[in-house]
Design a protein around this motif. Structure first.
Motif, PDB file in Angstrom:
ATOM      1  N   LEU A 104      -5.585  -1.527   9.547  1.00 15.78           N
ATOM      2  CA  LEU A 104      -4.420  -0.868   8.975  1.00 15.78           C
ATOM      3  C   LEU A 104      -4.665  -0.558   7.507  1.00 15.78           C
ATOM      4  O   LEU A 104      -4.868  -1.460   6.685  1.00 15.78           O
ATOM      5  CB  LEU A 104      -3.209  -1.803   9.113  1.00 15.78           C
ATOM      6  CG  LEU A 104      -1.879  -1.308   8.551  1.00 15.78           C
ATOM      7  CD1 LEU A 104      -1.442  -0.042   9.260  1.00 15.78           C
ATOM      8  CD2 LEU A 104      -0.826  -2.401   8.691  1.00 15.78           C
ATOM      9  N   LYS A 105      -4.676   0.718   7.165  1.00 21.25           N
ATOM     10  CA  LYS A 105      -4.912   1.118   5.779  1.00 21.25           C
ATOM     11  C   LYS A 105      -3.889   2.131   5.276  1.00 21.25           C
ATOM     12  O   LYS A 105      -3.471   2.076   4.138  1.00 21.25           O
ATOM     13  CB  LYS A 105      -6.324   1.736   5.644  1.00 21.25           C
ATOM     14  CG  LYS A 105      -7.455   0.766   5.849  1.00 21.25           C
ATOM     15  CD  LYS A 105      -7.538  -0.259   4.735  1.00 21.25           C
ATOM     16  CE  LYS A 105      -7.958   0.379   3.415  1.00 21.25           C
ATOM     17  NZ  LYS A 105      -8.057  -0.632   2.339  1.00 21.25           N
ATOM     18  N   ASN A 106      -3.489   3.065   6.141  1.00 29.28           N
ATOM     19  CA  ASN A 106      -2.677   4.201   5.711  1.00 29.28           C
ATOM     20  C   ASN A 106      -1.272   4.064   6.300  1.00 29.28           C
ATOM     21  O   ASN A 106      -1.102   4.101   7.519  1.00 29.28           O
ATOM     22  CB  ASN A 106      -3.344   5.501   6.192  1.00 29.28           C
ATOM     23  CG  ASN A 106      -2.731   6.731   5.565  1.00 29.28           C
ATOM     24  OD1 ASN A 106      -1.511   6.806   5.434  1.00 29.28           O
ATOM     25  ND2 ASN A 106      -3.562   7.698   5.223  1.00 29.28           N
ATOM     26  N   VAL A 107      -0.274   3.906   5.435  1.00 27.43           N
ATOM     27  CA  VAL A 107       1.102   3.656   5.878  1.00 27.43           C
ATOM     28  C   VAL A 107       2.021   4.726   5.309  1.00 27.43           C
ATOM     29  O   VAL A 107       2.000   4.996   4.099  1.00 27.43           O
ATOM     30  CB  VAL A 107       1.587   2.260   5.427  1.00 27.43           C
ATOM     31  CG1 VAL A 107       3.022   2.015   5.895  1.00 27.43           C
ATOM     32  CG2 VAL A 107       0.654   1.174   5.962  1.00 27.43           C
ATOM     33  N   PHE A 149       4.140  -3.063   2.140  1.00 29.80           N
ATOM     34  CA  PHE A 149       2.920  -2.263   2.141  1.00 29.80           C
ATOM     35  C   PHE A 149       2.685  -1.485   0.846  1.00 29.80           C
ATOM     36  O   PHE A 149       1.570  -1.001   0.620  1.00 29.80           O
ATOM     37  CB  PHE A 149       2.963  -1.265   3.313  1.00 29.80           C
ATOM     38  CG  PHE A 149       3.064  -1.914   4.658  1.00 29.80           C
ATOM     39  CD1 PHE A 149       1.981  -2.564   5.219  1.00 29.80           C
ATOM     40  CD2 PHE A 149       4.256  -1.869   5.384  1.00 29.80           C
ATOM     41  CE1 PHE A 149       2.079  -3.155   6.475  1.00 29.80           C
ATOM     42  CE2 PHE A 149       4.360  -2.453   6.635  1.00 29.80           C
ATOM     43  CZ  PHE A 149       3.262  -3.111   7.184  1.00 29.80           C
ATOM     44  N   THR A 177      -4.931  -3.633  -0.026  1.00 36.79           N
ATOM     45  CA  THR A 177      -4.019  -2.598  -0.498  1.00 36.79           C
ATOM     46  C   THR A 177      -3.935  -1.511   0.561  1.00 36.79           C
ATOM     47  O   THR A 177      -4.825  -1.357   1.403  1.00 36.79           O
ATOM     48  CB  THR A 177      -4.500  -1.984  -1.829  1.00 36.79           C
ATOM     49  OG1 THR A 177      -5.819  -1.448  -1.626  1.00 36.79           O
ATOM     50  CG2 THR A 177      -4.539  -3.034  -2.928  1.00 36.79           C
ATOM     51  N   TYR A 178      -2.854  -0.757   0.493  1.00 40.41           N
ATOM     52  CA  TYR A 178      -2.609   0.269   1.498  1.00 40.41           C
ATOM     53  C   TYR A 178      -2.421   1.618   0.806  1.00 40.41           C
ATOM     54  O   TYR A 178      -1.861   1.698  -0.298  1.00 40.41           O
ATOM     55  CB  TYR A 178      -1.354  -0.063   2.308  1.00 40.41           C
ATOM     56  CG  TYR A 178      -1.392  -1.436   2.939  1.00 40.41           C
ATOM     57  CD1 TYR A 178      -1.996  -1.637   4.178  1.00 40.41           C
ATOM     58  CD2 TYR A 178      -0.832  -2.529   2.287  1.00 40.41           C
ATOM     59  CE1 TYR A 178      -2.041  -2.892   4.761  1.00 40.41           C
ATOM     60  CE2 TYR A 178      -0.865  -3.797   2.860  1.00 40.41           C
ATOM     61  CZ  TYR A 178      -1.473  -3.975   4.088  1.00 40.41           C
ATOM     62  OH  TYR A 178      -1.517  -5.223   4.653  1.00 40.41           O
ATOM     63  N   ASP A 179      -2.892   2.651   1.472  1.00 40.82           N
ATOM     64  CA  ASP A 179      -2.590   4.014   1.040  1.00 40.82           C
ATOM     65  C   ASP A 179      -1.164   4.287   1.521  1.00 40.82           C
ATOM     66  O   ASP A 179      -0.951   4.642   2.677  1.00 40.82           O
ATOM     67  CB  ASP A 179      -3.590   4.984   1.654  1.00 40.82           C
ATOM     68  CG  ASP A 179      -3.359   6.418   1.206  1.00 40.82           C
ATOM     69  OD1 ASP A 179      -2.451   6.645   0.377  1.00 40.82           O
ATOM     70  OD2 ASP A 179      -4.078   7.307   1.703  1.00 40.82           O
ATOM     71  N   PHE A 180      -0.202   4.085   0.631  1.00 43.68           N
ATOM     72  CA  PHE A 180       1.206   4.057   1.015  1.00 43.68           C
ATOM     73  C   PHE A 180       1.922   5.290   0.496  1.00 43.68           C
ATOM     74  O   PHE A 180       1.706   5.726  -0.649  1.00 43.68           O
ATOM     75  CB  PHE A 180       1.863   2.797   0.434  1.00 43.68           C
ATOM     76  CG  PHE A 180       3.326   2.680   0.746  1.00 43.68           C
ATOM     77  CD1 PHE A 180       3.762   2.185   1.966  1.00 43.68           C
ATOM     78  CD2 PHE A 180       4.284   3.080  -0.190  1.00 43.68           C
ATOM     79  CE1 PHE A 180       5.110   2.074   2.257  1.00 43.68           C
ATOM     80  CE2 PHE A 180       5.633   2.976   0.089  1.00 43.68           C
ATOM     81  CZ  PHE A 180       6.048   2.474   1.317  1.00 43.68           C
ATOM     82  N   ASP A 193      -1.981   5.457   9.733  1.00 43.88           N
ATOM     83  CA  ASP A 193      -2.248   4.459  10.768  1.00 43.88           C
ATOM     84  C   ASP A 193      -0.948   3.836  11.259  1.00 43.88           C
ATOM     85  O   ASP A 193      -0.894   3.300  12.367  1.00 43.88           O
ATOM     86  CB  ASP A 193      -3.127   3.324  10.220  1.00 43.88           C
ATOM     87  CG  ASP A 193      -4.414   3.833   9.613  1.00 43.88           C
ATOM     88  OD1 ASP A 193      -5.023   4.731  10.209  1.00 43.88           O
ATOM     89  OD2 ASP A 193      -4.801   3.320   8.539  1.00 43.88           O
ATOM     90  N   GLN A 213      -4.315  -8.216  10.087  1.00 42.95           N
ATOM     91  CA  GLN A 213      -5.114  -8.750   8.992  1.00 42.95           C
ATOM     92  C   GLN A 213      -5.062 -10.266   8.853  1.00 42.95           C
ATOM     93  O   GLN A 213      -5.583 -10.812   7.898  1.00 42.95           O
ATOM     94  CB  GLN A 213      -4.675  -8.068   7.687  1.00 42.95           C
ATOM     95  CG  GLN A 213      -5.067  -6.592   7.722  1.00 42.95           C
ATOM     96  CD  GLN A 213      -4.263  -5.726   6.769  1.00 42.95           C
ATOM     97  OE1 GLN A 213      -3.083  -5.939   6.554  1.00 42.95           O
ATOM     98  NE2 GLN A 213      -4.925  -4.733   6.197  1.00 42.95           N
TER      99      GLN A 213
END
Length: 341
Positions: free
Chosen positions: A2-5, A25, A36-39, A70, A176
């Motif tokens: 999970l990276k892109n939220v 996120f 960290t997330y691409d939020f 994602d 995670q």
């Protein structure tokens, strides 16, 4: 991984439900060794987005931003039950599932997922006030009323407000690991996991009772004598009906058998006593008609998914539970009093 939220915002979005995924996120915790997330907050309708609390939100992203996510999250909005949903949002939700991404709803955001057809044949939930309507409007959805959140394949739905936190942390734990989920929960000062489900928060009012009806009179009497053992034959005799006739009419009017109805009302009364009094669990069990506290615990867990102690802690705080424990310990250690004279 999970990276892109992306969070899809509609007009009337509820601030708290919008803030839940932003807190889980959207906060950079990399200095603690957390991912960290691409939020992104995404305007699913032409902006600026109007929140239900009266302010507006500029997102900088349109529906096309959902295509690379994602995880797509739909928070609750005002009038979520009745409103039509933008075709671009419904297409994006369906596309997300088809390409292997996840979708998650917070509270009444489930209605957007249902409108996209993503709840057909799937277990799901929403705020307990809306579960019946969700099932009525989307009969192919398998609505579960008593849970905090449900995962069915790539679709996660959560109940009201804070249950969105539970669902988001659950997803982080799945993707995670517990260390990351627990660390995020600690920063948010929330439990990483809550016992029970939303059954413990649902209001269960007594059905309207008609005094001129035999079943109505029996319900009134039962409510006032929950601590007494009683049989169907005794109830039927009290209202001058044959036992079979009474049982049939009782089922027709309440949707339940006399025994199950009585258990439900005993648990309901126990809930009120746990919230409003300092009575011990043993005393509450006796007052509502259970032979001992273990019987109360059994039926409480079976119906509400949590224990009497946990329920009291939730609604009255840990001090009430500690006070009860102290009183029970004192009762065990105090010597018997002898009256002289």
């Amino acid at each position: 991984m999970l990276k892109n939220v992306a969070v899809a915002l509609l007009h009337g979005v509820n601030p708290f439900e919008m803030g839940v995924p932003a807190e889980v996120f959207g906060v950079d915790r990399s200095e603690e060794g957390l991912p960290t997330y691409d939020f992104a907050m995404v305007g699913a309708e032409p902006g600026p987005i109007r929140a239900s609390a009266g302010f507006t939100i500029g997102t900088g992203h349109g529906p096309e931003r959902l295509a690379g996510a994602d995880l797509v999250i739909v928070p609750a909005q005002k009038e979520a039950v009745e409103r039509p949903y933008p075709p671009a949002l419904l297409d994006a939700l369906r596309d997300a599932v088809e390409r292997g991404a996840r979708v998650l709803s917070v509270c009444s955001g489930a209605f957007a997922l249902a409108a996209a057809g993503l709840l057909d044949g799937r277990r799901c939930t929403t705020h307990w006030r809306h579960t019946a309507e969700l099932g009525r409007r989307y009969p192919a959805a398998r609505v579960e009323r008593d849970v905090l959140y449900v995962e069915d394949g790539p679709v996660i739905t959560s109940a009201g407000t804070a249950a969105g936190i539970d669902a988001c942390l659950y997803l982080v734990r799945q993707e995670q690991g517990s260390r990351v989920a627990n660390a995020i929960a600690r920063r948010m000062v929330v439990p990483p996991h809550r016992d029970g489900g939303q059954a413990q928060y649902i209001e269960h009012p007594l059905p309207a009772q008609r005094e001129d009806d035999g079943v109505g009179r029996a319900l009134t009497w039962l409510e006032e004598h929950l601590d007494e053992d009683v049989t169907v034959e005794q109830l039927a005799a009290r209202v001058h009906l044959a036992p079979r006739t009474f049982a049939r009419r009782f089922q027709q009017e309440t949707g339940s058998t006399p025994y199950q109805w009585l258990l439900q009302q005993r648990v309901l009364r126990a809930q009120h006593l746990l919230e409003e009094t300092d009575l011990t669990i043993d005393a509450i069990a006796a007052r509502v008609g259970f032979s001992h506290s273990a019987a109360l615990r059994h039926h409480f867990v079976r119906r509400l998914g949590t224990t009497p102690h946990a329920y009291r802690r939730t609604f009255r705080g840990p001090e009430a539970v500690e006070r009860e424990a102290s009183e029970r310990a004192a009762a065990r250690t105090d010597p018997p009093r002898v009256q002289v004279g």
